[in-house]
Design an enzyme around this catalytic site. Structure first.
Site, PDB file in Angstrom:
ATOM      1  N   LYS A 101     -17.236  11.224  29.218  1.00 28.29           N
ATOM      2  CA  LYS A 101     -15.975  11.636  28.256  1.00 28.29           C
ATOM      3  C   LYS A 101     -16.426  13.311  28.184  1.00 28.29           C
ATOM      4  O   LYS A 101     -17.708  13.383  28.045  1.00 28.29           O
ATOM      5  CB  LYS A 101     -15.301  10.751  26.921  1.00 28.29           C
ATOM      6  CG  LYS A 101     -16.841  11.429  25.857  1.00 28.29           C
ATOM      7  CD  LYS A 101     -17.021   9.994  24.512  1.00 28.29           C
ATOM      8  CE  LYS A 101     -17.908  10.679  23.489  1.00 28.29           C
ATOM      9  NZ  LYS A 101     -17.975   9.392  22.553  1.00 28.29           N
ATOM     10  N   TYR A 128     -20.067  44.360  15.930  1.00 23.99           N
ATOM     11  CA  TYR A 128     -19.163  44.328  14.530  1.00 23.99           C
ATOM     12  C   TYR A 128     -19.424  44.157  13.458  1.00 23.99           C
ATOM     13  O   TYR A 128     -19.947  44.148  13.303  1.00 23.99           O
ATOM     14  CB  TYR A 128     -17.725  42.844  15.448  1.00 23.99           C
ATOM     15  CG  TYR A 128     -17.010  43.134  16.201  1.00 23.99           C
ATOM     16  CD1 TYR A 128     -16.228  44.020  16.529  1.00 23.99           C
ATOM     17  CD2 TYR A 128     -17.159  42.658  17.049  1.00 23.99           C
ATOM     18  CE1 TYR A 128     -15.006  44.488  17.368  1.00 23.99           C
ATOM     19  CE2 TYR A 128     -16.311  43.068  18.323  1.00 23.99           C
ATOM     20  CZ  TYR A 128     -15.352  43.565  18.189  1.00 23.99           C
ATOM     21  OH  TYR A 128     -14.394  43.382  19.205  1.00 23.99           O
TER      22      TYR A 128
HETATM   23  C1  LIG Z   1     -19.570   9.152  22.117  1.00 23.98           C
HETATM   24  C2  LIG Z   1     -19.506   7.964  21.881  1.00 23.98           C
HETATM   25  C3  LIG Z   1     -20.865   7.345  22.807  1.00 23.98           C
HETATM   26  C4  LIG Z   1     -22.354   8.300  23.633  1.00 23.98           C
HETATM   27  O1  LIG Z   1     -22.179   8.296  22.057  1.00 23.98           O
HETATM   28  P1  LIG Z   1     -23.842   9.583  21.962  1.00 23.98           P
HETATM   29  O2  LIG Z   1     -24.238   9.708  21.052  1.00 23.98           O
HETATM   30  O3  LIG Z   1     -22.914  10.924  23.095  1.00 23.98           O
HETATM   31  O4  LIG Z   1     -25.038   8.216  23.039  1.00 23.98           O
HETATM   32  C5  LIG Z   1     -20.262   5.920  22.737  1.00 23.98           C
HETATM   33  N1  LIG Z   1     -19.715   5.637  22.068  1.00 23.98           N
HETATM   34  C6  LIG Z   1     -18.414   5.907  21.476  1.00 23.98           C
HETATM   35  C7  LIG Z   1     -17.780   4.829  20.512  1.00 23.98           C
HETATM   36  C8  LIG Z   1     -18.427   6.947  21.299  1.00 23.98           C
HETATM   37  O5  LIG Z   1     -17.435   7.481  21.166  1.00 23.98           O
END
Ligand SMILES: *Cc1c(COP(=O)(O)O)cnc(C)c1O
Length: 374
Positions: free
Chosen positions: A47, A268
């Site tokens: 994702k 800054y």
């Molecule tokens: C993002 C996500 C994962 C992967 O999680 P990591 O901690 O990056 O391994 C797995 N399951 C769900 C439901 C998620 O939202």
């Protein structure tokens, strides 16, 4: 003259930094995780464009290592991934379909996660419309109060199995809130509750763990694990030495060198005021590149074995380093320093910026020259 419209096409010679993604390291991390979970299926979470690293480059490498199951968050991420991976590769969409998007899921061969009775009904009606059984994943809320069916929802389903007519259950899943803290009792509580809830569901493979959960023991592997972060080199928890290979490095260009004297100030707000004369390098990476302003005055870059403290506030397009420790002969404009590299991991940057490696990766900007190592 050719006009380059996409910033990621900036050549290395003009970009402020080179972001190197080591695809071999991702492959190695996948093999490591897969071996660790034995007979459980090791899916891959890609994702958010593979956590900012580029799903187009990352997914084929994982497929080559044998990954046959991918998870994304949004339907549109699934549609994009479908163009990249092979037709047999399974893509599961964590957020499931919104009303109106169920037909797209079927058309593009995306398996939705159904997180509510409403989504179950939507998918059931889509199956009826298609005149064919449709596969789905059901998520249960085992304690995180984020996604998935509540106890009351699970009871409704077990009292009335017709609610699942037309749906074949490919997986029942849940997600851990505290997997990165192995000693947390929340892990066992969620594990037990997930088992109890799943017992009321039709028989299906079970999945509870993402990256960190894999390191809680074999009880947590069940039938399928869903690592994302660990593939990209992020440490599963702060207690073990990180067993994963570092994937990302960020070499940033020095734009200008200057001497500051006692009484001068840098950046800054003039927040950095040296107590003795210092040599300062202005580097072409700033918060618009995802290098958060929370790095102001904390952490460092490296030149080989020399630490270069970040001084003053991070600007939009630049930051300042104290390079006084570098021999003058090695200093010049257009030289490169490591903001992420062998001496400084993504997790190190996150710690000094008060966040987690996930946020560092997914914030990586579009102005870097990207280099993929195979
Ligand atoms: C993002 C996500 C994962 C992967 O999680 P990591 O901690 O990056 O391994 C797995 N399951 C769900 C439901 C998620 O939202």
């Amino acid at each position: 003259m050719t006009i380059l419209s996409a910033p990621h096409l900036w050549p290395a010679s003009r970009a402020g930094a080179t972001l190197t993604v080591d695809l071999k390291a991702i492959a190695k991390n996948y093999r490591f995780l897969r071996d660790r979970v034995g007979t459980a299926v090791c899916a891959a979470v890609v994702k958010a464009d593979a956590y900012g690293l580029g799903a187009e480059q990352v997914a084929p490498i994982l497929e080559r290592e044998g990954a046959k199951e991918f998870f994304v968050a949004h339907v549109d991420e699934g549609i994009a991934l479908r163009q990249i991976v092979s037709p047999e590769t399974r893509i599961t969409v964590l957020h499931g379909p919104r009303p109106g998007a169920a037909a797209e899921c079927v058309y593009f061969g995306l398996r939705p996660v159904l997180n509510s009775l409403e989504q179950i009904d939507l998918w059931k009606r889509e199956a009826a419309r298609e005149g064919a059984v449709q596969e789905a994943v059901i998520q249960l809320d085992s304690g995180m109060s984020r996604f998935g069916l509540s106890w009351a929802d699970v009871r409704k389903l077990s009292d009335d199995q017709t609610l699942l007519d037309g749906i074949s259950l490919g997986l029942v899943m849940s997600h851990l809130a505290c997997a990165d803290v192995p000693a947390s009792e929340a892990n066992q509580i969620q594990h037990q509750r997930f088992r109890d809830m799943a017992a009321l569901m039709p028989a299906a493979p079970l999945s509870l763990s993402a990256s960190s959960g894999i390191f809680l023991g074999t009880d947590y592997h069940m039938d399928l694990v869903r690592p994302g972060a660990a593939l990209y080199g992020i440490a599963p928890n702060a207690e073990l030495p990180n067993p994963l290979q570092q994937v990302v490095s960020l070499h940033a260009r020095v734009l200008q060198l200057r001497d500051v004297e006692v009484g001068d100030a840098v950046g800054y707000g003039l927040t950095y005021r040296p107590e003795k004369p210092r040599r300062i390098a202005t580097v072409a990476v700033g918060y618009a590149d995802g290098f958060s302003r929370h790095n102001s005055g904390t952490g460092c870059a490296w030149l080989g074995d020399i630490a270069l403290p970040i001084v003053g506030r991070v600007s939009m397009d630049s930051l300042a380093l104290d390079v006084s420790a570098v021999p003058e002969s090695q200093l010049h404009a257009d030289m490169y320093v490591d903001l992420i590299g062998p001496r400084r991991s993504v997790d190190d940057v996150a710690t000094s910026a008060g966040t987690i490696g996930y946020e560092i990766l997914t914030s990586l900007g579009g102005r870097y020259y990207r280099e993929y190592v195979e």
